[in-house]
Scaffold this motif. Sequence first.
Motif, PDB file in Angstrom:
ATOM      1  N   ARG A  99     -12.092   2.245  -6.085  1.00 53.25           N
ATOM      2  CA  ARG A  99     -13.761   2.730  -5.691  1.00 53.25           C
ATOM      3  C   ARG A  99     -13.558   0.702  -5.001  1.00 53.25           C
ATOM      4  O   ARG A  99     -13.692  -0.213  -5.999  1.00 53.25           O
ATOM      5  N   THR A 103     -19.792  -1.246  -4.630  1.00 54.31           N
ATOM      6  CA  THR A 103     -20.437  -0.048  -4.304  1.00 54.31           C
ATOM      7  C   THR A 103     -19.725   1.176  -5.826  1.00 54.31           C
ATOM      8  O   THR A 103     -19.583   0.406  -7.067  1.00 54.31           O
ATOM      9  N   LYS A 104     -21.132   1.960  -6.282  1.00 55.94           N
ATOM     10  CA  LYS A 104     -21.279   2.678  -7.456  1.00 55.94           C
ATOM     11  C   LYS A 104     -20.192   4.547  -7.494  1.00 55.94           C
ATOM     12  O   LYS A 104     -20.601   4.460  -6.516  1.00 55.94           O
ATOM     13  N   GLU A 105     -20.562   4.360  -8.655  1.00 56.10           N
ATOM     14  CA  GLU A 105     -19.325   5.752  -8.731  1.00 56.10           C
ATOM     15  C   GLU A 105     -20.311   7.084  -8.254  1.00 56.10           C
ATOM     16  O   GLU A 105     -21.843   6.554  -8.072  1.00 56.10           O
ATOM     17  N   TRP A 147     -17.549   7.225  -4.822  1.00 51.94           N
ATOM     18  CA  TRP A 147     -18.499   5.962  -4.916  1.00 51.94           C
ATOM     19  C   TRP A 147     -19.445   6.525  -3.872  1.00 51.94           C
ATOM     20  O   TRP A 147     -19.672   7.345  -2.819  1.00 51.94           O
ATOM     21  N   GLN A 149     -22.374   4.394  -1.651  1.00 52.08           N
ATOM     22  CA  GLN A 149     -22.311   2.622  -0.400  1.00 52.08           C
ATOM     23  C   GLN A 149     -23.687   2.943   0.065  1.00 52.08           C
ATOM     24  O   GLN A 149     -23.969   3.595   0.829  1.00 52.08           O
ATOM     25  N   THR A 154     -22.230   8.416   0.748  1.00 52.64           N
ATOM     26  CA  THR A 154     -21.343   8.768  -0.379  1.00 52.64           C
ATOM     27  C   THR A 154     -19.242   8.715   0.495  1.00 52.64           C
ATOM     28  O   THR A 154     -19.415   9.743   1.368  1.00 52.64           O
TER      29      THR A 154
END
Length: 255
Positions: A99, A103-105, A147, A149, A154
Motif C-alpha cells: 500500500r 493512503t489508508k487501508e 487502499w 486514496q 479506492t
Amino acid sequence: MSDDAPIVDPGTTPEAPSGPRPRRRGRTTLLIATAAVLGLVAGTCAGFLVQAHREPTRLPSLSQPVLTRAKGPGPEPLSAAQDHRVRTNGDLRKLLISRPKGTKEAHWADNDGWLDLTDYAESYEKPANVFPDLISDEFRRAAVVGWDQGSTSTVEIRLVQFRQEETLKAAEYAENGYYWAEKEGGTRSWSLPGTADGMAYVHTRPDSKPGYLPLYSAEAHAWRGDIAMEVWVYDTRPISKGRIMDLAKRQVGRL
C-alpha cells in the motif's frame, strides 16, 4: 483365264480372309520356364540346409552395465527467483504490491488479506451462481490488498490462485475479465507489457445513480502460471491510462 483357276459362282460371296493366328508357345519356352522354377526350388532348399547346420547366433545380453553414481554433493535447489512454484506456494499475500504511503487501508477491508471461496464468490453480482463454478474450476485461494486514496478514490488488487489439475483456469479467468471489460461502452484498452495477453482498461463513462457522485472505473487483468491478477480502480473523477498501467505493471513485476 487359266483352266486351273477356281470357278466362282456369281451367286455366292467369297469368305473374308481370317486374321493371323496367334503363335503357340513352343516346347523350348516351356522347358526354360520349368528349369527356372526348379532352379529356385533347389536354391531355396539348399539355403535351408545350410542354415540348419549353422550354430545359432548368440543374442546380446538384456542386462545393461551398471552406471556408477557421480560423487560430490547434488545440485542446489532453485531459488525463489528461479522457481515460480517456490513463490506461489508460499504466502500469496507477499506477492501483492504494498500500500503506497499517504493512503489508508480500504474502508471495505475486513479480513487479514485472504479471500476464501465464499468471500471471493460474494464479490460477484450473483454469488450463488458463481460459488459452484469456483468449486468445479478448482479455486485454491485468493489474496487481496486495497487502499483509499483521499476521499474520492479506492484501489483493490487480487491474486486468485487455482489448483489447475486439468485445465489452465487462471488464463480462463483472465480472459473472462477481458470479455466483460470490453462489453462496457466508452472503454479504452491497452496491452499490458510483461504479459502474454494482459490488458488494461479505462471506462470513460461513469456509473451514475441518483443521490451519488458519478463513479469512474479502470481495471487490468493478466495471468501467470496458476495465478490470475485483477486490478480495480474507482474514482469520482476520470482515471488516466498512466494510473491503471502503473499499478498493473508493478503488480505483474511481483509475479
